[in-house]
Design an enzyme around this catalytic site. Structure first.
Site, PDB file in Angstrom:
ATOM      1  N   LYS A  83       0.845  -1.204   0.000  1.00  0.00           N
ATOM      2  CA  LYS A  83       0.000   0.000   0.000  1.00  0.00           C
ATOM      3  C   LYS A  83       0.882   1.257   0.000  1.00  0.00           C
ATOM      4  O   LYS A  83       0.643   2.207  -0.746  1.00  0.00           O
ATOM      5  CB  LYS A  83      -0.880   0.005   1.233  1.00  0.00           C
ATOM      6  CG  LYS A  83      -1.445   1.355   1.627  1.00  0.00           C
ATOM      7  CD  LYS A  83      -2.259   1.323   2.900  1.00  0.00           C
ATOM      8  CE  LYS A  83      -1.436   1.451   4.142  1.00  0.00           C
ATOM      9  NZ  LYS A  83      -1.124   2.848   4.537  1.00  0.00           N
TER      10      LYS A  83
ATOM     11  N   ARG B  68      -4.348  10.719   5.131  1.00  0.00           N
ATOM     12  CA  ARG B  68      -3.356  11.792   5.178  1.00  0.00           C
ATOM     13  C   ARG B  68      -2.312  11.643   4.079  1.00  0.00           C
ATOM     14  O   ARG B  68      -1.654  12.604   3.708  1.00  0.00           O
ATOM     15  CB  ARG B  68      -2.706  11.886   6.534  1.00  0.00           C
ATOM     16  CG  ARG B  68      -1.881  10.685   6.896  1.00  0.00           C
ATOM     17  CD  ARG B  68      -1.127  10.940   8.129  1.00  0.00           C
ATOM     18  NE  ARG B  68      -0.498  12.225   8.133  1.00  0.00           N
ATOM     19  CZ  ARG B  68       0.611  12.549   7.463  1.00  0.00           C
ATOM     20  NH1 ARG B  68       1.172  11.637   6.696  1.00  0.00           N
ATOM     21  NH2 ARG B  68       1.129  13.742   7.536  1.00  0.00           N
TER      22      ARG B  68
ATOM     23  N   CYS C 216      -4.084  12.286  13.209  1.00  0.00           N
ATOM     24  CA  CYS C 216      -4.770  10.991  13.124  1.00  0.00           C
ATOM     25  C   CYS C 216      -4.504  10.272  14.447  1.00  0.00           C
ATOM     26  O   CYS C 216      -3.858  10.811  15.346  1.00  0.00           O
ATOM     27  CB  CYS C 216      -4.268  10.195  11.933  1.00  0.00           C
ATOM     28  SG  CYS C 216      -2.643   9.497  12.164  1.00  0.00           S
TER      29      CYS C 216
ATOM     30  N   PRO D 294       2.414  16.192  11.074  1.00  0.00           N
ATOM     31  CA  PRO D 294       2.588  17.439  10.328  1.00  0.00           C
ATOM     32  C   PRO D 294       3.217  17.178   8.955  1.00  0.00           C
ATOM     33  O   PRO D 294       3.790  16.097   8.722  1.00  0.00           O
ATOM     34  CB  PRO D 294       3.544  18.235  11.210  1.00  0.00           C
ATOM     35  CG  PRO D 294       4.309  17.208  11.955  1.00  0.00           C
ATOM     36  CD  PRO D 294       3.344  16.087  12.206  1.00  0.00           C
TER      37      PRO D 294
ATOM     38  N   ARG E 254      -8.178  -0.643   5.474  1.00  0.00           N
ATOM     39  CA  ARG E 254      -7.424   0.421   4.794  1.00  0.00           C
ATOM     40  C   ARG E 254      -6.132  -0.126   4.206  1.00  0.00           C
ATOM     41  O   ARG E 254      -5.639   0.384   3.217  1.00  0.00           O
ATOM     42  CB  ARG E 254      -7.056   1.537   5.780  1.00  0.00           C
ATOM     43  CG  ARG E 254      -8.252   2.273   6.332  1.00  0.00           C
ATOM     44  CD  ARG E 254      -7.829   3.494   7.085  1.00  0.00           C
ATOM     45  NE  ARG E 254      -6.948   4.351   6.260  1.00  0.00           N
ATOM     46  CZ  ARG E 254      -6.603   5.578   6.618  1.00  0.00           C
ATOM     47  NH1 ARG E 254      -7.015   6.073   7.754  1.00  0.00           N
ATOM     48  NH2 ARG E 254      -5.816   6.293   5.840  1.00  0.00           N
TER      49      ARG E 254
HETATM   50  C1  EPZ Z   1       4.818   6.851   6.278  1.00  0.00           C
HETATM   51  O1  EPZ Z   1       4.087   7.878   6.909  1.00  0.00           O
HETATM   52  C2  EPZ Z   1       3.894   5.647   6.203  1.00  0.00           C
HETATM   53  N1  EPZ Z   1       2.726   5.993   5.376  1.00  0.00           N
HETATM   54  C3  EPZ Z   1       3.461   5.246   7.604  1.00  0.00           C
HETATM   55  O2  EPZ Z   1       2.667   4.077   7.483  1.00  0.00           O
HETATM   56  C4  EPZ Z   1       4.704   4.927   8.418  1.00  0.00           C
HETATM   57  O3  EPZ Z   1       4.313   4.628   9.748  1.00  0.00           O
HETATM   58  C5  EPZ Z   1       5.657   6.132   8.419  1.00  0.00           C
HETATM   59  O4  EPZ Z   1       5.972   6.508   7.072  1.00  0.00           O
HETATM   60  C6  EPZ Z   1       6.955   5.841   9.148  1.00  0.00           C
HETATM   61  O5  EPZ Z   1       7.589   4.754   8.545  1.00  0.00           O
HETATM   62  C7  EPZ Z   1       2.851   6.002   4.033  1.00  0.00           C
HETATM   63  O6  EPZ Z   1       3.915   5.747   3.492  1.00  0.00           O
HETATM   64  C8  EPZ Z   1       1.622   6.336   3.251  1.00  0.00           C
HETATM   65  P1  EPZ Z   1       6.975  10.165   8.270  1.00  0.00           P
HETATM   66  P2  EPZ Z   1       4.667   9.380   6.915  1.00  0.00           P
HETATM   67  O7  EPZ Z   1       6.802  11.437   7.508  1.00  0.00           O
HETATM   68  O8  EPZ Z   1       5.476   9.607   5.710  1.00  0.00           O
HETATM   69  C9  EPZ Z   1       7.438  13.546  11.528  1.00  0.00           C
HETATM   70  C10 EPZ Z   1       0.842   2.674   7.910  1.00  0.00           C
HETATM   71  O9  EPZ Z   1       0.535   2.119   8.965  1.00  0.00           O
HETATM   72  N2  EPZ Z   1       7.239  14.500  10.417  1.00  0.00           N
HETATM   73  O10 EPZ Z   1       8.091   9.273   7.921  1.00  0.00           O
HETATM   74  O11 EPZ Z   1       3.532  10.294   7.187  1.00  0.00           O
HETATM   75  C11 EPZ Z   1       6.197  12.705  11.802  1.00  0.00           C
HETATM   76  O12 EPZ Z   1       5.308  13.392  12.663  1.00  0.00           O
HETATM   77  C12 EPZ Z   1       1.301   4.114   7.928  1.00  0.00           C
HETATM   78  O13 EPZ Z   1       0.857   2.124   6.787  1.00  0.00           O
HETATM   79  C13 EPZ Z   1       7.355  15.856  10.658  1.00  0.00           C
HETATM   80  O14 EPZ Z   1       7.603  16.285  11.795  1.00  0.00           O
HETATM   81  O15 EPZ Z   1       5.614   9.351   8.178  1.00  0.00           O
HETATM   82  C14 EPZ Z   1       6.781  11.468  12.443  1.00  0.00           C
HETATM   83  O16 EPZ Z   1       7.017  11.727  13.826  1.00  0.00           O
HETATM   84  C15 EPZ Z   1       1.110   4.746   9.295  1.00  0.00           C
HETATM   85  N3  EPZ Z   1       7.172  16.735   9.642  1.00  0.00           N
HETATM   86  C16 EPZ Z   1       8.127  11.304  11.742  1.00  0.00           C
HETATM   87  O17 EPZ Z   1       8.409  12.583  11.149  1.00  0.00           O
HETATM   88  C17 EPZ Z   1       6.892  16.314   8.355  1.00  0.00           C
HETATM   89  O18 EPZ Z   1       6.754  17.162   7.448  1.00  0.00           O
HETATM   90  C18 EPZ Z   1       8.117  10.264  10.621  1.00  0.00           C
HETATM   91  O19 EPZ Z   1       6.983  10.531   9.828  1.00  0.00           O
HETATM   92  C19 EPZ Z   1       6.782  14.921   8.120  1.00  0.00           C
HETATM   93  C20 EPZ Z   1       6.974  14.035   9.159  1.00  0.00           C
END
Ligand code: EPZ
Length: 435
Positions: free
Chosen positions: A22, A98, A122, A128, A407
């Protein structure tokens, strides 16, 4: 609102097949925005988030085909963004997923204009997208936030993003993917450092290169992109879902079964395999796309601490915690990526688990006797954790709100029943409007 009725106690035996990832399909579908040509994606999982993204792309003017269930192409999606008549990701769609923010970079790069609803938080955290915004602004986009929407434009710089040097303050998977897609059509070179190294980033880069992009370093923390004027269509098969595969490996271990997980990529599962072995199960890579897990009744307490890839994935934390409830001893489960990813804990406790949370660490006293209970799914991976616990609990569990599960897991109850689980899906009311 669908429920699962699960009766525990059956060791899982046999072979279970993994669907496409996904979290690779979502950015790859967004990449179709970068070209007027048709992009054909195979091995697409039939899950809700994919349906949501198909709806999102269609709402912007894309022609979206394929995936007719039962037809030979039912795991294929064809997307042609010949005209983007309405480059807007509307709130009613974004609030349900998101990852819709993945269209931001491609829209700005292709159309010089994007309106994307802010995703909002979420269940697992604030989520963010400030790093997506910061990167696009450094590439010259002018981004205004108002009325819950981001509005991005490039007309003030002649309509085309400029290559630049981006260093991510934090490692972000979709942030890396969003800006990688934007950079493919930017003028000049973009150097991105402190990038996410997840296999899904590598898969997206593979598609973009097939479309004519010039990318080096995907899968490492430094990615270099030479912008091109146009990209063309391509056909690409999505990688297997490593989190679904890991979930099934835990299912085989927690039930004391003998399970072969097929159609997966073992090289994406190093940290997960190592931890399941550390917990006492036998895990063997039996081919380039299959892993066998065999477990007796005795599991050992095992600590995990979630990290970015190739560390132990946050998306496997809840599932592994379920396993530790059955292990002999005390395990420490530390969540370093998201601030609120212990929603499954109280539900596991209601089934008889002994778990105490302090800050980012949950302490699990194992060898708990779990009993079936009525539990509530709260997010995708917490739901998977409850399924795993219910497979080993005494008696019947009722899992409510399984739309969270749908999902990201394709027909999981059918797949698990195929290897001996006793799960029945009960559909007795429409799913609520997604909160
Ligand atoms: C991706 O989410 C995945 N989703 C998530 O999978 C996964 O848990 C996550 O990466 C971590 O591996 C998809 O790929 C669609 P991040 P993403 O940006 O990209 C912070 C699932 O269960 N952050 O790597 O949204 C954020 O808050 C889902 O399939 C900022 O601060 O995660 C987090 O603490 C859940 N500012 C950390 O970075 C930003 O602009 C990592 O988030 C972006 C992120």
């Amino acid at each position: 609102m669908d429920k699962f009725l699960i009766t525990g106690g059956q060791p899982l035996q046999g072979t279970i097949r993994v669907s496409g990832a996904k979290n690779s399909a979502l950015p790859c579908m967004a990449a179709a925005i970068l070209t007027e040509d048709e992009v054909i994606l195979e091995n697409i999982p039939q899950v809700r988030d994919i349906a949501t993204e198909r709806k999102l792309l269609s709402s912007m003017g894309a022609e979206v085909g394929g995936a007719e269930v039962g037809l030979p192409e039912d795991h294929c999606t064809r997307i042609r963004c010949a005209v983007l008549s309405d480059p807007v990701a509307k709130y009613e769609i974004v609030k349900t997923m998101r990852a819709s923010s993945l269209v931001l970079g491609p829209l700005v790069a292709r159309a010089g204009l994007a309106r994307v609803a802010m995703p909002g938080g979420c269940a697992i955290g604030g989520r963010p997208i400030d790093l997506h915004i910061k990167g696009l602004e450094k590439m010259g986009a002018e981004i205004v936030q108002a009325h819950g929407y981001l509005e991005a434009r490039t007309e003030q710089i002649g309509g085309r993003l400029k290559g630049t040097h981006i260093v991510f303050d934090k490692i972000t998977v979709t942030g890396t993917e969003d800006l990688l897609m934007a950079a493919t059509l930017a003028e000049g070179e973009t150097l991105m450092e402190n990038c996410a190294r997840e296999p899904e980033v590598v898969d997206l880069a593979a598609l973009l290169i097939k479309m004519g992009a010039k990318i080096e370093g995907a899968g490492t923390s430094t990615i270099r992109v030479q912008g091109v004027d146009k990209l063309h269509g391509a056909r690409h098969a999505i990688i297997p879902d490593r989190i679904e595969a890991g979930t099934f490996l835990v299912a085989g271990a927690i039930t004391g079964g003998d399970l072969t997980v097929a159609n997966c990529n073992p090289s994406h599962l190093g940290a997960v395999i190592a931890k399941i072995q550390e917990a006492g199960a036998q895990v063997d890579i039996i081919s380039a796309d299959a892993i066998r897990v065999q477990a007796g009744s005795l599991l050992r307490a095992t600590d995990i601490s979630t990290e970015e890839y190739p560390g132990f994935p946050t998306d496997m934390q809840a599932q592994f915690m379920a396993l530790t409830t059955q292990a002999d001893g005390v395990s420490q489960v530390t969540e370093n990526i998201f601030e609120n990813r212990f929603m499954h804990v109280q539900e596991l406790v209601r089934m008889g688990a002994d778990i105490k949370v302090e800050g980012r660490t949950a302490t699990v006293r194992g060898a708990a006797h779990l009993t079936g209970a009525y539990v509530m799914c709260s997010d995708l991976r917490a739901s998977a954790s409850l399924v795993l616990a219910a497979l080993v609990a005494e008696g019947q569990s009722v899992l409510d709100r399984v739309y969270h599960m749908d999902r990201g897991y394709e027909r999981i109850e059918e797949k698990l029943c195929g290897v001996g689980a006793r799960i029945e899906r009960v559909s007795n009311a429409p799913d609520p409007a997604e909160e």
